[in-house]
Write a protein that holds these residues in place. Structure first.
Motif, mmCIF file in Angstrom:
data_model
loop_
_atom_site.group_PDB
_atom_site.id
_atom_site.type_symbol
_atom_site.label_atom_id
_atom_site.label_comp_id
_atom_site.label_asym_id
_atom_site.label_seq_id
_atom_site.Cartn_x
_atom_site.Cartn_y
_atom_site.Cartn_z
ATOM 1 N N TRP A 197 11.144 89.618 148.136
ATOM 2 C CA TRP A 197 12.514 90.099 148.007
ATOM 3 C C TRP A 197 13.064 90.481 149.376
ATOM 4 N N GLN A 198 12.247 91.164 150.176
ATOM 5 C CA GLN A 198 12.691 91.566 151.509
ATOM 6 C C GLN A 198 13.107 90.350 152.332
ATOM 7 N N ALA A 199 12.278 89.310 152.299
ATOM 8 C CA ALA A 199 12.552 88.125 153.104
ATOM 9 C C ALA A 199 13.858 87.461 152.694
ATOM 10 N N ALA A 200 14.123 87.416 151.388
ATOM 11 C CA ALA A 200 15.340 86.770 150.900
ATOM 12 C C ALA A 200 16.576 87.611 151.177
ATOM 13 N N LEU A 201 16.493 88.903 150.899
ATOM 14 C CA LEU A 201 17.669 89.761 151.012
ATOM 15 C C LEU A 201 18.016 90.097 152.451
ATOM 16 N N GLU A 202 17.036 90.060 153.340
ATOM 17 C CA GLU A 202 17.288 90.420 154.728
ATOM 18 C C GLU A 202 18.257 89.460 155.397
ATOM 19 N N VAL A 203 18.307 88.210 154.924
ATOM 20 C CA VAL A 203 19.196 87.216 155.533
ATOM 21 C C VAL A 203 20.444 86.980 154.693
ATOM 22 N N ALA A 204 20.649 87.793 153.670
ATOM 23 C CA ALA A 204 21.830 87.639 152.814
ATOM 24 C C ALA A 204 23.015 88.356 153.438
ATOM 25 N N ASP A 205 24.145 87.660 153.509
ATOM 26 C CA ASP A 205 25.350 88.337 153.978
ATOM 27 C C ASP A 205 26.071 88.944 152.773
ATOM 28 N N PRO A 206 27.035 89.845 153.000
ATOM 29 C CA PRO A 206 27.705 90.526 151.884
ATOM 30 C C PRO A 206 28.308 89.597 150.838
ATOM 31 N N PRO A 207 29.012 88.509 151.201
ATOM 32 C CA PRO A 207 29.541 87.630 150.155
ATOM 33 C C PRO A 207 28.442 87.027 149.274
ATOM 34 N N GLN A 208 27.272 86.759 149.851
ATOM 35 C CA GLN A 208 26.172 86.233 149.050
ATOM 36 C C GLN A 208 25.614 87.303 148.110
ATOM 37 N N LEU A 209 25.631 88.552 148.545
ATOM 38 C CA LEU A 209 25.223 89.646 147.658
ATOM 39 C C LEU A 209 26.231 89.815 146.528
ATOM 40 N N ALA A 210 27.509 89.594 146.823
ATOM 41 C CA ALA A 210 28.520 89.644 145.768
ATOM 42 C C ALA A 210 28.233 88.579 144.723
ATOM 43 N N ALA A 211 27.845 87.377 145.179
ATOM 44 C CA ALA A 211 27.489 86.312 144.241
ATOM 45 C C ALA A 211 26.287 86.703 143.405
ATOM 46 N N MET A 212 25.358 87.454 143.989
ATOM 47 C CA MET A 212 24.203 87.938 143.239
ATOM 48 C C MET A 212 24.629 88.885 142.127
ATOM 49 N N LEU A 213 25.545 89.805 142.434
ATOM 50 C CA LEU A 213 26.002 90.759 141.434
ATOM 51 C C LEU A 213 26.748 90.069 140.301
ATOM 52 N N LEU A 214 27.491 89.024 140.638
ATOM 53 C CA LEU A 214 28.291 88.322 139.634
ATOM 54 C C LEU A 214 27.529 87.198 138.949
ATOM 55 N N GLY A 215 26.370 86.829 139.497
ATOM 56 C CA GLY A 215 25.603 85.751 138.883
ATOM 57 C C GLY A 215 26.148 84.381 139.178
ATOM 58 N N THR A 216 26.819 84.225 140.313
ATOM 59 C CA THR A 216 27.413 82.929 140.644
ATOM 60 C C THR A 216 26.689 82.217 141.778
ATOM 61 N N GLY A 217 25.595 82.792 142.271
ATOM 62 C CA GLY A 217 24.879 82.166 143.376
ATOM 63 C C GLY A 217 23.388 82.213 143.175
ATOM 64 N N GLY A 218 22.644 81.163 143.589
ATOM 65 C CA GLY A 218 21.199 81.119 143.428
ATOM 66 C C GLY A 218 20.449 81.082 144.725
ATOM 67 N N THR A 219 21.150 81.053 145.841
ATOM 68 C CA THR A 219 20.485 81.043 147.133
ATOM 69 C C THR A 219 20.979 82.202 147.964
ATOM 70 N N VAL A 220 20.129 82.645 148.870
ATOM 71 C CA VAL A 220 20.477 83.759 149.731
ATOM 72 C C VAL A 220 20.203 83.334 151.162
ATOM 73 N N GLY A 221 21.252 83.163 151.944
ATOM 74 C CA GLY A 221 21.043 82.757 153.320
ATOM 75 C C GLY A 221 20.798 81.264 153.425
ATOM 76 N N GLN A 222 21.005 80.734 154.588
ATOM 77 C CA GLN A 222 20.863 79.306 154.808
ATOM 78 C C GLN A 222 19.398 78.887 154.673
ATOM 79 N N GLY A 223 19.143 77.994 153.733
ATOM 80 C CA GLY A 223 17.794 77.476 153.553
ATOM 81 C C GLY A 223 16.841 78.416 152.858
ATOM 82 N N THR A 224 17.319 79.570 152.379
ATOM 83 C CA THR A 224 16.460 80.539 151.707
ATOM 84 C C THR A 224 16.742 80.510 150.207
ATOM 85 N N VAL A 225 15.689 80.409 149.422
ATOM 86 C CA VAL A 225 15.822 80.337 147.972
ATOM 87 C C VAL A 225 15.321 81.637 147.360
#
Length: 572
Positions: free
Chosen positions: A101-129
């Motif tokens: 979780w640390q590895a994925a979330l550390e490279v997440a920018d705020p808009p990607q975290l917003a997608a996480m909260l809304l359930g509209t995104g499956g990747t976090v950061g470039q090339g990170t799943v």
């Protein structure tokens, strides 16, 4: 507005979306399993996980199954839910997350975290799943939370409502205008379904809802408020409205025609003073006794004189019925409304929009004379691990949609939690006894540099800011971890709607256990009214009350997006 929760046995939305319902594509047990096995915030043994993943026997109603699943999930992640973001550095909260979780979330920018909260995104950061356990966690939290309705397209609060008479908009913020109009529609429908035109508005405050129900809808309203100052202010606003109404009618407006004389295709002008009924609400200074339904419905303020008005529920059992309502009644007050409805035949129906869950009383000692505000239902009370800490109930009050919008915009306001967490380390280093002191009075903190913020905060807790280094390497290192603080808080916010769902589901089950018709309705737009779920219950079938309600509310949503304030009339 989203779909309504079923009022009785019939579903008002696709059964496949029920948790535990047939045709569901989501295996909650699997999500709980994957979400716990790979997490350091987990149950203690594989046997516990297997037991939690097992299907309950005998088969449960969907409300019971959902409550059981929520309790399981909250139990798995209780350390995350009960954590305080200001302890991010002092307790090393980031290190307690699974490494994946640390590895994925550390490279997440705020808009990607917003997608996480809304359930509209499956990747976090470039090339990170997303790791599987994090996917399971986010999917389970969203699947088990009550739907909160459509978010709409406008990030701002609603405009002045042209559907509300200008005189009723005075002193009322647009958010409250939206709420009283939407709730008023429900109460009007309940009045028609029950044949009851008496409403008791509990926790009425300045009387905005009561005024709308009385003057605009023509209902007989008793407004109950424990703060005598607010009662006096409400009466002042009533008198002000009556004076303005008399002036407007004196200027030559025709009197309001009775319904029998109106043309069926004529839409009344909401700005015409003749559309208002000069039927003012009655205001009572008193408070609700949650332990004494019926005759002892109201108690006098303490300290204060005896009740100056007739108790709205006093009288013979077969006397006139009332509708009971509370718009964001705080803490146990919302619970008291439900108890009075359940035990008082004079209450024909109830609507409850709750708030301030952290003020709920919880399971008392076995010898305590009072009943708790949570849990209410026999079912939830019997679930192992159903208890909710103060911190968990406080988290349920967060405005998830508002924070998501900040993430989307990468707002400067996101730095506040990091500022406060760094400040906490400085406070505890200077004086360990000053843990978790409030510094919320620092206004517009996001516009300040950290040294400016810290000097104000240290002064508020009684420390000399000159004696505390504010630009050390350690402070700079912590400030550089703002993205981690934001990511961690976003995880906590994923659990917040689950806590609210469990609390409201407990109330729904309490009424279901006693055989009442009830439904949870996402009545308000959650973007500017976060506590938007309203519990509706009645002693008559609710189908006619709820049918078409979403269409009515959608009209107000259209107004929110494009409404224009009529000229010459403003908010007083």
């Amino acid at each position: 507005m989203g779909p309504l929760w079923p009022a009785g046995g019939a579903s008002l939305w696709p059964r496949s979306s029920w948790v535990g319902g047939s045709g569901s594509r989501l295996d909650i047990a699997t999500l709980l399993y994957h979400g716990s096995v790979m997490s350091r915030v987990q149950v203690t043994s594989q046997r516990d996980i297997t037991a939690m993943a097992g299907a309950p026997r005998p088969p449960l109603h969907w409300e019971q199954q959902r409550a059981a699943n929520i309790v399981r999930l909250l139990s798995l992640y209780r350390p995350l839910l009960d954590s305080y973001i200001i302890d991010f550095f002092t307790e090393g909260l980031w290190a307690k997350l699974p490494p994946a979780w640390q590895a994925a979330l550390e490279v997440a920018d705020p808009p990607q975290l917003a997608a996480m909260l809304l359930g509209t995104g499956g990747t976090v950061g470039q090339g990170t799943v997303w790791p599987l356990s994090l996917l399971a966690f986010t999917a389970a939290t969203r699947a088990l939370s009550f739907p909160r309705g459509q978010l709409g397209v406008t990030p701002h609060p609603p405009c002045q409502s042209p559907h509300l008479h200008p005189l009723l908009r005075r002193h009322v913020k647009p958010k409250k205008q939206h709420e009283i109009r939407c709730l008023g529609k429900v109460l009007q429908r309940l009045s028609q379904a029950t044949g009851c035109d008496r409403v008791v508005d509990v926790g009425a405050g300045q009387g905005h809802l009561s005024r709308f129900l009385a003057f605009s809808l023509g209902l007989s309203v008793t407004a109950v408020e424990g703060d005598g100052r607010l009662v006096s202010l409400a009466e002042h606003f009533d008198q002000e409205l009556l004076r303005e109404l008399e002036k407007a009618q004196a200027r030559g407006y025709s009197r309001r025609l009775p319904p029998s004389q109106r043309h069926p295709n004529t839409t009344p002008d909401p700005t015409d003073p003749a559309s208002l009924c000069p039927r003012r609400p009655q205001h009572v200074a008193g408070w609700l006794d949650p332990q004494a339904p019926g005759q002892e419905f109201l108690l006098a303020p303490t300290p204060g004189p005896a009740l100056a008005a007739r108790n709205p529920l006093a009288g013979p059992v077969d006397s006139e019925q009332v509708l009971l309502t509370g718009l964001h009644a705080c803490g146990d007050l919302s619970v008291a409304l439900l108890r009075h409805f359940a035990h008082s035949p004079q209450v024909a129906a109830v609507t409850s929009a709750a708030c301030c869950y952290m003020k709920l009383s919880t399971c008392p000692e076995p010898t305590a004379p009072s009943l708790p505000g949570y849990p209410l239902s026999t079912w939830v009370a019997g679930l192992p691990g159903h208890t909710l800490s103060y911190r968990a109930r406080e988290a349920a009050c967060h405005a998830v949609e508002e924070y998501t919008e900040r993430l989307r915009r990468d707002s400067e306001c996101l730095r506040i939690h990091c500022y406060r967490a760094v400040l906490e380390t400085l406070i505890q280093a200077a004086d360990p006894s000053k843990k978790h002191l409030g510094v919320q009075t620092v206004k517009k903190a996001h516009t300040l540099s950290f040294p400016e913020y810290a000097r104000l905060g240290l002064t508020l807790v009684g420390l000399d800011s000159a004696a505390v280094p504010l630009d050390s390497e350690s402070v700079c290192a912590m400030l550089c971890q703002q993205h981690k603080v934001v990511a961690f808080f976003s995880l906590v916010l994923l659990l917040a709607p689950l806590v609210e769902t469990l609390i409201l589901l407990d109330r729904l089950l309490y009424l279901r256990e006693q055989g009442f018709q009830c439904a949870l309705v996402p009545l308000f737009n959650p973007r500017f009214s976060p506590r938007n779920l309203v519990l509706v219950a009645a002693r008559v079938p609710l189908d006619a009350v709820l049918s078409g309600l979403d269409k009515d509310i959608r009209e107000d949503e259209d107004t929110v997006r494009g409404g224009v304030e009529p000229s010459g009339q403003g908010q007083g």
